[in-house]
Design a protein around this motif. Structure first.
Motif, PDB file in Angstrom:
ATOM      1  N   ILE A 122     -10.646  -1.845  -6.593  1.00  0.00           N
ATOM      2  CA  ILE A 122     -11.692  -2.791  -6.369  1.00  0.00           C
ATOM      3  C   ILE A 122     -12.554  -2.212  -4.888  1.00  0.00           C
ATOM      4  CG2 ILE A 122     -11.995  -5.340  -5.034  1.00  0.00           C
ATOM      5  CD1 ILE A 122      -9.382  -6.041  -6.821  1.00  0.00           C
ATOM      6  N   ASP A 123     -11.742  -1.573  -3.945  1.00  0.00           N
ATOM      7  CA  ASP A 123     -12.550  -1.020  -2.959  1.00  0.00           C
ATOM      8  C   ASP A 123     -13.488   0.014  -3.426  1.00  0.00           C
ATOM      9  OD1 ASP A 123     -11.182  -2.785  -1.192  1.00  0.00           O
ATOM     10  OD2 ASP A 123      -9.577  -1.180  -0.459  1.00  0.00           O
ATOM     11  N   ALA A 124     -12.813   0.920  -4.487  1.00  0.00           N
ATOM     12  CA  ALA A 124     -13.771   1.959  -4.759  1.00  0.00           C
ATOM     13  C   ALA A 124     -15.312   1.412  -5.471  1.00  0.00           C
ATOM     14  CB  ALA A 124     -13.272   2.884  -5.718  1.00  0.00           C
ATOM     15  N   LEU A 125     -14.915   0.400  -6.271  1.00  0.00           N
ATOM     16  CA  LEU A 125     -15.968  -0.019  -7.030  1.00  0.00           C
ATOM     17  C   LEU A 125     -16.982  -0.886  -6.059  1.00  0.00           C
ATOM     18  CD1 LEU A 125     -14.102  -1.746  -9.944  1.00  0.00           C
ATOM     19  CD2 LEU A 125     -15.591   0.042 -10.036  1.00  0.00           C
ATOM     20  N   THR A 126     -16.450  -1.406  -4.780  1.00  0.00           N
ATOM     21  CA  THR A 126     -17.416  -2.107  -4.093  1.00  0.00           C
ATOM     22  C   THR A 126     -17.872  -1.090  -2.957  1.00  0.00           C
ATOM     23  OG1 THR A 126     -15.559  -2.959  -2.853  1.00  0.00           O
ATOM     24  CG2 THR A 126     -16.530  -4.292  -4.261  1.00  0.00           C
ATOM     25  N   ASP A 127     -17.580   0.116  -3.068  1.00  0.00           N
ATOM     26  CA  ASP A 127     -17.980   1.018  -1.904  1.00  0.00           C
ATOM     27  C   ASP A 127     -17.266   0.965  -0.808  1.00  0.00           C
ATOM     28  OD1 ASP A 127     -19.794   2.421  -4.035  1.00  0.00           O
ATOM     29  OD2 ASP A 127     -21.246   1.003  -3.636  1.00  0.00           O
ATOM     30  N   ILE A 178      -4.683  -1.826  -7.772  1.00  0.00           N
ATOM     31  CA  ILE A 178      -5.549  -2.609  -8.088  1.00  0.00           C
ATOM     32  C   ILE A 178      -6.644  -2.983  -7.010  1.00  0.00           C
ATOM     33  CG2 ILE A 178      -6.320  -4.827  -9.189  1.00  0.00           C
ATOM     34  CD1 ILE A 178      -3.571  -4.801 -10.557  1.00  0.00           C
ATOM     35  N   GLU A 179      -6.131  -3.055  -5.712  1.00  0.00           N
ATOM     36  CA  GLU A 179      -6.854  -3.346  -4.686  1.00  0.00           C
ATOM     37  C   GLU A 179      -7.748  -2.025  -4.516  1.00  0.00           C
ATOM     38  OE1 GLU A 179      -7.350  -5.866  -3.078  1.00  0.00           O
ATOM     39  OE2 GLU A 179      -5.589  -7.223  -3.753  1.00  0.00           O
ATOM     40  N   VAL A 180      -7.376  -0.846  -4.626  1.00  0.00           N
ATOM     41  CA  VAL A 180      -7.923   0.232  -4.294  1.00  0.00           C
ATOM     42  C   VAL A 180      -9.029   0.569  -5.149  1.00  0.00           C
ATOM     43  CG1 VAL A 180      -7.769   3.043  -4.213  1.00  0.00           C
ATOM     44  CG2 VAL A 180      -6.028   1.608  -3.353  1.00  0.00           C
ATOM     45  N   HIS A 198      -4.455   0.356   2.242  1.00  0.00           N
ATOM     46  CA  HIS A 198      -5.269   0.875   3.139  1.00  0.00           C
ATOM     47  C   HIS A 198      -5.125   2.429   3.367  1.00  0.00           C
ATOM     48  CE1 HIS A 198      -6.839  -3.100   4.072  1.00  0.00           C
ATOM     49  NE2 HIS A 198      -5.223  -3.329   4.354  1.00  0.00           N
ATOM     50  N   ASP A 199      -3.969   2.985   3.325  1.00  0.00           N
ATOM     51  CA  ASP A 199      -3.788   4.463   3.454  1.00  0.00           C
ATOM     52  C   ASP A 199      -4.551   5.105   2.462  1.00  0.00           C
ATOM     53  OD1 ASP A 199      -2.484   4.603   5.997  1.00  0.00           O
ATOM     54  OD2 ASP A 199      -0.710   4.364   5.144  1.00  0.00           O
ATOM     55  N   LEU A 200      -4.414   4.573   1.240  1.00  0.00           N
ATOM     56  CA  LEU A 200      -4.843   5.129   0.109  1.00  0.00           C
ATOM     57  C   LEU A 200      -6.396   5.161   0.091  1.00  0.00           C
ATOM     58  CD1 LEU A 200      -2.637   3.708  -2.611  1.00  0.00           C
ATOM     59  CD2 LEU A 200      -2.221   5.933  -1.797  1.00  0.00           C
ATOM     60  N   THR A 201      -6.817   3.820   0.271  1.00  0.00           N
ATOM     61  CA  THR A 201      -8.449   3.824   0.411  1.00  0.00           C
ATOM     62  C   THR A 201      -9.130   4.629   1.461  1.00  0.00           C
ATOM     63  OG1 THR A 201      -7.871   1.397  -0.219  1.00  0.00           O
ATOM     64  CG2 THR A 201     -10.252   2.190   1.065  1.00  0.00           C
ATOM     65  N   GLU A 202      -8.165   5.101   2.669  1.00  0.00           N
ATOM     66  CA  GLU A 202      -8.818   5.837   3.444  1.00  0.00           C
ATOM     67  C   GLU A 202      -8.430   7.356   3.304  1.00  0.00           C
ATOM     68  OE1 GLU A 202     -10.694   5.269   6.284  1.00  0.00           O
ATOM     69  OE2 GLU A 202     -10.666   3.248   5.492  1.00  0.00           O
ATOM     70  N   THR A 230      -4.257   5.818  -8.714  1.00  0.00           N
ATOM     71  CA  THR A 230      -3.394   4.598  -8.184  1.00  0.00           C
ATOM     72  C   THR A 230      -3.020   3.450  -9.185  1.00  0.00           C
ATOM     73  OG1 THR A 230      -5.061   3.579  -7.171  1.00  0.00           O
ATOM     74  CG2 THR A 230      -4.683   5.289  -6.080  1.00  0.00           C
ATOM     75  N   VAL A 231      -3.631   3.499 -10.181  1.00  0.00           N
ATOM     76  CA  VAL A 231      -2.922   2.640 -11.046  1.00  0.00           C
ATOM     77  C   VAL A 231      -2.341   3.287 -12.286  1.00  0.00           C
ATOM     78  CG1 VAL A 231      -3.737   0.767 -13.010  1.00  0.00           C
ATOM     79  CG2 VAL A 231      -5.263   0.912 -10.838  1.00  0.00           C
ATOM     80  N   SER A 232      -3.199   4.155 -12.746  1.00  0.00           N
ATOM     81  CA  SER A 232      -2.165   4.937 -14.040  1.00  0.00           C
ATOM     82  C   SER A 232      -0.841   5.449 -13.769  1.00  0.00           C
ATOM     83  CB  SER A 232      -3.295   6.034 -14.680  1.00  0.00           C
ATOM     84  OG  SER A 232      -3.505   6.934 -13.506  1.00  0.00           O
ATOM     85  N   VAL A 233      -0.491   6.078 -12.344  1.00  0.00           N
ATOM     86  CA  VAL A 233       0.602   6.726 -11.988  1.00  0.00           C
ATOM     87  C   VAL A 233       1.693   5.719 -12.172  1.00  0.00           C
ATOM     88  CG1 VAL A 233       1.610   7.979 -10.148  1.00  0.00           C
ATOM     89  CG2 VAL A 233      -0.323   8.669 -11.077  1.00  0.00           C
ATOM     90  N   PRO A 234       1.430   4.647 -11.116  1.00  0.00           N
ATOM     91  CA  PRO A 234       2.613   3.391 -11.335  1.00  0.00           C
ATOM     92  C   PRO A 234       2.868   3.073 -12.644  1.00  0.00           C
ATOM     93  CG  PRO A 234       0.855   2.893  -9.455  1.00  0.00           C
ATOM     94  CD  PRO A 234       0.285   4.099 -10.251  1.00  0.00           C
TER      95      PRO A 234
END
Length: 346
Positions: free
Chosen positions: A252-257, A248-250, A2-6, A269-273
């Motif tokens: 999904i949030d980005a794709l669903t606005d 991955i959750e981030v 959630h911190d990343l999404t925000e 957030t996916v490629s760095v890990p």
């Protein structure tokens, strides 16, 4: 996530790193202790149950921990570690040969737990610096204790436990892929991106599994120095595996606005890990059991996934690169150190 999404990236990463340290460190200490002194008697089991209670308390306090209230989480962590102190005291009492080592562990761990409790009463401005000092103190205890006498360990047993923890963390990434499909089935207007992210992240997760289990891990902990490197670097490997599911959750949030992050930042957030995970495993387990081709392909591939945000479809480049890396690993199996030396001389 959630911190990343925000778009609170730095705060989220720091909080995650601190929380994951507690989980990883308590788990790792118990794992190495168990391979040396697992008596499996009634008291050993009871102390293990106490540690489980500490885990539950720590988990209950994670929400407040992320909000800056460390109290319940630190209490749970201290419960886990105090049970470990009791285990070390028992080991010292039962083993004359390793008594000094065991009591050093017990004393060192106990002293640091007192300081964790002190952390709760010092001014808030001092807490971040003291937190860092205590982390260093925790990881210094085994280094000091093992110099008084090396505890025995079983390489296959240890690496099996590490592998199981890896599977649990990668399983969280599969849950992220599943959530993408659930979002699609729930009637989201644009299904194609969600289905694509589910398929691509599944490919990424499976590739990471293959990469992790390619080398003979038990050969990576032949000495105390190697064991410390293997154990400590795994913090980054495990943390990256856990962060991948959040990434991955981030996505999904980005794709669903539902995210304040840009599309490029969300892909990172996916490629760095993924990059950290692959580089970590290459450093501690693959490079000493691989030929020159593998030792070029794996680290270069890990770095190339960082270019993923330039591709319009998220995670596409990462998935393709990892599949290529896995293909190379299939074609070129692990080589022993002696075999690699003979190849170099030839």
């Amino acid at each position: 996530h959630h911190d990343l999404t925000e778009d609170h990236v730095l705060e989220g990463v720091i909080a995650y790193g601190a929380a994951f340290f507690a989980i990883w460190w308590a788990w790792m200490n118990f794992t190495w202790f168990a391979t040396s002194f697992d008596t499996d008697d009634w008291l050993y089991r009871v102390l293990t149950f106490v540690q489980m209670g500490g885990v539950l308390t720590f988990a209950a306090g994670l929400g407040d921990f992320y909000d800056g209230d460390y109290g319940l989480a630190i209490l749970g962590y201290v419960v886990m570690r105090v049970a470990m102190v009791a285990q070390w005291v028992r080991a010292g009492h039962g083993s004359a040969e390793l008594r000094s080592t065991a009591y050093t562990y017990a004393g060192g761990v106990a002293a640091v737990q007192v300081l964790w409790l002190v952390l709760l009463v010092v001014p808030e401005s001092v807490r971040p610096a003291l937190f860092g000092v205590l982390v260093l103190a925790e990881i210094a205890v085994p280094v000091v204790a093992e110099r008084r006498g090396t505890t025995p360990w079983h390489p296959h047993h240890i690496t099996e436990r590490y592998g199981l923890f890896t599977l649990i963390l990668l399983g969280e990434s599969l849950l992220g892929s599943s959530n993408a499909i659930i979002e699609a089935l729930d009637g989201h207007a644009d299904l194609a991106p969600l289905i694509a992210i589910a398929v691509l992240t599944l490919a990424v997760t499976c590739s990471l599994w293959w990469i992790y289990f390619w080398p003979p891990h038990h050969e990576a902990i032949g000495s105390l120095g190697q064991s410390l490197r293997y154990g400590y670097v795994h913090y980054f490997v495990f943390a990256a595996a856990g962060a991948l599911s959040a990434g991955i959750e981030v996505e999904i949030d980005a794709l669903t606005d539902h995210s304040k992050l840009s599309d490029m930042a969300a892909t990172f957030t996916v490629s760095v890990p993924v990059a950290i995970f692959v580089l970590g495993i290459w450093w501690i387990a693959i490079r000493d059991n691989a030929d020159r081709v593998v030792n070029v392909v794996v680290p270069v591939g890990a770095l190339l996934v960082l270019a993923d945000p330039v591709i319009p479809v998220p995670v596409t480049l990462t998935a393709v690169i990892l599949v290529v890396v896995v293909t190379v690993l299939v074609v070129r199996g692990p080589v022993s150190r002696s075999g690699r030396q003979e190849h170099a001389q030839g």
